[in-house]
Scaffold this active site. Structure first.
Site, PDB file in Angstrom:
ATOM      1  N   SER A  20       3.024  -0.984   8.250  1.00  0.00           N
ATOM      2  CA  SER A  20       3.893  -1.413   9.357  1.00  0.00           C
ATOM      3  C   SER A  20       3.107  -1.548  10.654  1.00  0.00           C
ATOM      4  O   SER A  20       3.266  -2.527  11.384  1.00  0.00           O
ATOM      5  CB  SER A  20       5.046  -0.419   9.549  1.00  0.00           C
ATOM      6  OG  SER A  20       5.907  -0.436   8.429  1.00  0.00           O
ATOM      7  N   SER A  29       5.977  -1.765  -2.218  1.00  0.00           N
ATOM      8  CA  SER A  29       5.996  -2.689  -3.368  1.00  0.00           C
ATOM      9  C   SER A  29       4.986  -2.255  -4.429  1.00  0.00           C
ATOM     10  O   SER A  29       3.970  -2.916  -4.632  1.00  0.00           O
ATOM     11  CB  SER A  29       5.754  -4.136  -2.919  1.00  0.00           C
ATOM     12  OG  SER A  29       4.663  -4.260  -2.035  1.00  0.00           O
ATOM     13  N   SER A  35       2.660   4.786   1.096  1.00  0.00           N
ATOM     14  CA  SER A  35       3.313   5.258   2.315  1.00  0.00           C
ATOM     15  C   SER A  35       2.264   5.952   3.179  1.00  0.00           C
ATOM     16  O   SER A  35       1.479   6.772   2.689  1.00  0.00           O
ATOM     17  CB  SER A  35       4.428   6.249   1.959  1.00  0.00           C
ATOM     18  OG  SER A  35       5.015   6.774   3.121  1.00  0.00           O
ATOM     19  N   GLY A  36       2.205   5.590   4.457  1.00  0.00           N
ATOM     20  CA  GLY A  36       1.235   6.197   5.355  1.00  0.00           C
ATOM     21  C   GLY A  36      -0.098   5.467   5.417  1.00  0.00           C
ATOM     22  O   GLY A  36      -0.996   5.874   6.142  1.00  0.00           O
ATOM     23  N   SER A  37      -0.216   4.372   4.666  1.00  0.00           N
ATOM     24  CA  SER A  37      -1.490   3.634   4.661  1.00  0.00           C
ATOM     25  C   SER A  37      -1.671   2.815   5.940  1.00  0.00           C
ATOM     26  O   SER A  37      -2.788   2.438   6.292  1.00  0.00           O
ATOM     27  CB  SER A  37      -1.588   2.725   3.432  1.00  0.00           C
ATOM     28  OG  SER A  37      -0.525   1.778   3.416  1.00  0.00           O
ATOM     29  N   GLY A  43       0.842  -1.199   0.000  1.00  0.00           N
ATOM     30  CA  GLY A  43       0.000   0.000   0.000  1.00  0.00           C
ATOM     31  C   GLY A  43       0.874   1.245   0.000  1.00  0.00           C
ATOM     32  O   GLY A  43       2.096   1.167   0.129  1.00  0.00           O
TER      33      GLY A  43
END
Length: 201
Positions: free
Chosen positions: A43, A110, A38-40, A36
């Site tokens: 992590s 990715s 960045s910021g979704s 997804g």
């Protein structure tokens, strides 16, 4: 020269198999591939799922994008070629973890389908679980946890996914989690339920 040298590479097959390791651990192994923008929340979600699995005595490990880029992949940048190599290496490492009988959670943007499909094809059909951490760009940009979108808009960061580099949404992911609509607890439960239904855990 490389082709000639490859003639001398003969993989060694041990007596302990992946199935032996899974039987010892009491659960199957697989790759949970969180993808997804960045910021979704990739992590955050991956680590929250790992905590739930760990509490149940399940063997897990998280491969996180930024962490990997400080070691194994610190020689790579963010060009299309380097992104491809980044995912190739992670895929090969994740494959080893699956062989070791471990549920491996990977949190990487990715952005390209072909790279994600490359990893899918490294393992058996039911061992790659693509989890699309879906969140609108405007929401990710509002969060901007690391301040990366601001730098990308200012032109400080080049080839930033969602701004001047594309993100190719998964076409048929096993799981879709919409982090702008679902709580962390709901998102984790959806993934755990999937693993239970597929008898991975």
């Amino acid at each position: 020269m490389q082709q000639k040298e490859e003639r001398f590479i003969i993989p060694h097959k041990g007596n302990i198999t992946k199935e032996d390791r899974q039987r010892q651990k009491g659960h199957k192994s697989a790759i949970l591939w969180f993808t997804g923008l960045s910021g979704s929340g990739k992590s955050t979600l991956a680590h929250a799922v790992e905590e739930k699995l760990f509490e149940r005595g399940i063997n897990t490990y998280v491969l996180d994008g930024d962490n990997i880029r400080t070691g194994l992949n610190k020689d790579l940048g963010f060009s299309a070629e380097d992104r491809e190599e980044n995912i190739r290496r992670i895929g090969e490492v994740a494959k080893l973890f699956v062989d070791a009988g471990i549920i491996t959670l990977t949190a990487f943007i990715s952005p390209y389908r072909k790279d994600r499909n490359f990893v899918r094809n490294l393992v058996e059909e039911d061992e790659f679980i693509e989890i699309y951490v879906k969140c609108p760009l405007e929401v990710c940009e509002q969060r901007d946890v690391k301040g990366l979108y601001k730098k990308a808009r200012q032109g400080i960061i080049k080839n930033f996914t969602g701004i001047d580099d594309p993100y190719e949404e998964p076409e048929n992911p096993e799981i879709v989690v919409e982090t702008d609509k679902m709580s962390l607890e709901e998102s984790v439960k959806k993934i755990i339920d999937y693993l239970e239904n597929k008898k991975i855990i």
